[in-house]
Design an enzyme around this catalytic site. Structure first.
Site, PDB file in Angstrom:
ATOM      1  N   ASP A  56       4.776  -6.872   8.971  1.00 31.24           N
ATOM      2  CA  ASP A  56       6.042  -7.436   9.439  1.00 31.24           C
ATOM      3  C   ASP A  56       7.098  -6.361   9.636  1.00 31.24           C
ATOM      4  O   ASP A  56       6.908  -5.197   9.262  1.00 31.24           O
ATOM      5  CB  ASP A  56       6.556  -8.467   8.423  1.00 31.24           C
ATOM      6  N   TYR A  95      -2.867  -3.911  -0.755  1.00 36.05           N
ATOM      7  CA  TYR A  95      -1.440  -3.697  -0.541  1.00 36.05           C
ATOM      8  C   TYR A  95      -0.808  -3.198  -1.833  1.00 36.05           C
ATOM      9  O   TYR A  95      -1.313  -3.433  -2.936  1.00 36.05           O
ATOM     10  CB  TYR A  95      -0.742  -5.001  -0.133  1.00 36.05           C
TER      11      TYR A  95
END
Length: 263
Positions: free
Chosen positions: A52, A110
């Site tokens: 994002d 992540y």
């Protein structure tokens, strides 16, 4: 046509995410422009996933085909020269037939980084987040209990329906429009841990895949647990609710990094 696999790192701060968007600067669009500049071929590189706006990558993977048979070393060097300093290709190699950066992935890792203000010793003044560090962390001002955050993180291990931690994804909805098959929000988490590293609180998570904003929503809930706003054991109840309204706020994009993709 030669099929290429590349691993790249980027600072997501100046970009509106990975996916190309008309009139906006994106990582995918910038990489495609560099490929066009170097080779004269108009191709759209496919990423392992869409980061994002403001999210960073240490090991994003992309794949694309080229008609021209360019040596890997020459292509690697030329693309890095054509890219801005905020994007760097770490490696570039020929990929096996049928490889796809997104669909061939089997797990991703992540990392989320928080700058804590408290020093864990009473009587000392709060720490100040340097502007040289601020774009790559969550400058979190609440006192956080690392043990409670770690306890909460253990409850997401295994296979669950993560609807409570999934933001609405317009692209996913559009892809499923008219389909009788409902998209599944079930994912498997293999590792989920908080550590104290380099004076930061660092969350590292490995899973079979992640839903839109899922890692940031998990971090938001773990911070609620660390700040004492919810009990660490409430994470299991939030998962069971299968409702986004049951979970807490979304953590800022600045602290999130895509670390590794495994094939």
């Amino acid at each position: 046509m030669p099929l290429w696999k590349l691993i790249l790192a980027y600072d997501g701060t100046p970009f509106h995410g990975w996916q190309i968007q008309p009139g906006l600067s994106t990582v995918q669009g910038t990489l495609a422009a560099a490929i066009l500049h170097v080779t004269g071929e108009d191709v759209l590189p496919q990423g392992s996933g869409r980061t994002d706006t403001g999210v960073h990558a240490l090991g994003q993977v992309a794949s694309f085909e080229l008609a021209a048979p360019i040596p890997a070393q020459n292509l690697h060097r030329a693309l890095n020269r054509a890219l801005p300093p905020s994007i760097r290709i770490l490696s570039l190699e020929a990929a096996p037939e049928g490889f796809h950066a997104r669909y061939s992935a089997v797990r991703k890792t992540y990392e989320y980084r928080i700058f804590p203000h408290d020093r864990w010793q009473p009587g000392l003044p709060d720490r100040i987040c340097s502007p040289m560090l601020a774009p790559w962390v969550w400058d979190c001002r609440w006192p956080l209990d690392l043990d409670r955050m770690q306890q909460a993180a253990q409850d997401v291990l295994g296979t669950h329906d993560f609807t409570s931690f999934a933001a609405s994804d317009p692209d996913r909805t559009a892809r499923k429009a008219g389909s009788t098959v409902e998209a599944s929000n079930v994912r498997t988490i293999f590792a989920s841990d908080w550590t104290h590293r380099d004076e930061l609180l660092v969350y590292r998570v490995t899973g079979s895949g992640f839903l839109h904003h899922m890692v940031r929503n998990l971090v938001g809930a773990f911070v609620d647990a660390g700040a004492g706003r919810i009990a660490a054991g409430d994470i299991a109840k939030i998962i069971a609710a299968q409702s986004r309204s049951a979970a807490g706020p979304t953590a800022p994009a600045s602290g999130l990094f895509l670390v590794e993709v495994v094939y």
